[in-house]
Design an enzyme around this catalytic site. Structure first.
Site: not given
Ligand code: DHB
Ligand code: FE
Length: 289
Positions: A18, A65, A202, A249
């Site tokens: 995603h 989002h 992340h 997530e």
């Molecule tokens: C990034 C990852 C995401 O899940 C998102 O919604 C926005 C940016 C990224 O890795 O840059």
């Molecule tokens: Fe995301």
């Protein structure tokens, strides 16, 4: 025959998929470039598998989002029951991909079955879908252009993992079991694949921005195959501490995992760092008979 088809109901998870930049890489034709090559290499086998499966319906667990929802309305679990869902997005704007068509009759059946089984989901008869949903579809189906059609119908389940409090992994795991009961009690024998998306480690903001924890991610993938009950007991605090603020997530994977047998076969795994700001993790699991 009925049972055989059901045994084939599978599961995929993918997060990576995603990452919005993955969608942009596909939409702008740069997937062969040095940076993206290893990301997409790992999905070759997945796309072949997907072609062979030829699913009727994808039950797609994902997160929004601030596209369909914002601070005015934060449903924990929102099931898409409308006719179709148009692509939309923050940031890069809507991706040039087709509208996502629902299997409305099955979605209504699932809504009824879940609520009567005491999972009080929100019913969405109108909703736009962002990269959280369209990128995993593109990753698994390959290049599907705006004027084409997605090869399968899609029932979206949107999970709040953006605004505290997100649901627990345990709740998600049990919801997955209820979704399986709902799908199995549907009147028609359809080939359904469930996607769990989101993750892996992340963090996109503040002091720990850029955090990636590959050891933890890989153990989580092991747990998906070997010990889903153990995975369902991971606390919010552990996700936050070990995988960053957006690692939460991964509770969405537990919905997919709850819908499968406890015993599964791992068909394929792909893990790569980095893709944009995240770790890409992907696993395909099939029910054992
Ligand atoms: C990034 C990852 C995401 O899940 C998102 O919604 C926005 C940016 C990224 O890795 O840059
Ligand atoms: Fe995301």
């Amino acid at each position: 025959h009925r049972v055989d088809r059901r045994q084939r109901q599978m599961c995929i998870r993918d997060r990576c998929s995603h990452v919005p930049a993955i969608g942009v890489a596909m939409d702008t034709g740069i997937t062969h470039e040095e940076y993206w090559k290893p990301v997409f290499e790992g999905f070759k086998k997945s796309r072949e598998w997907m072609k062979k499966q030829n699913p009727d319906v994808i039950f797609l667990v994902y997160n929004d989002h601030c596209t369909a929802f914002d601070a005015r309305c934060i449903p924990t679990f929102a099931l898409g029951c409308g006719v179709e869902f148009q692509p939309a997005d923050e940031g890069w704007g809507p991706r040039p991909v087709p509208a996502v068509k629902n299997h409305q009759k099955m979605a209504s059946h699932i809504a009824q079955s879940l609520v009567l089984n005491e999972f009080d989901i929100t019913i969405m008869n109108e909703m736009e879908v962002d990269h959280g949903l369209t990128v995993p579809l593109s990753v698994m189906f390959g290049d599907i252009k705006q004027n084409d059609e997605w090869p399968a119908l899609v029932i979206p389940l949107c999970v709040n993992v953006v605004q505290y409090p997100a649901p627990t992994g345990n709740r998600c795991y049990n919801l997955g079991k209820a979704i399986r009961r709902a799908i199995e009690s549907y009147e028609e024998d359809l080939n359904v694949i469930i996607f769990g998306t989101g993750g892996m480690s992340h963090q996109l903001q503040y002091k720990r921005a850029g955090l990636i924890n590959s050891d933890w991610d890989k153990r989580f993938l092991d747990l998906m195959t070997e010990d889903p009950v153990g995975a369902s007991q991971i606390t919010h605090l552990e996700y936050l501490r070990e995988t960053g603020s957006e690692g939460i997530e991964m509770v969405m994977w537990l919905i997919m995992r709850g819908a499968l047998n406890e015993n599964v076969t791992e068909v394929h795994r792909h893990y790569h760092v980095p893709a944009s700001n995240t770790a890409v993790g992907h696993i395909i699991l099939e029910n054992n008979a």
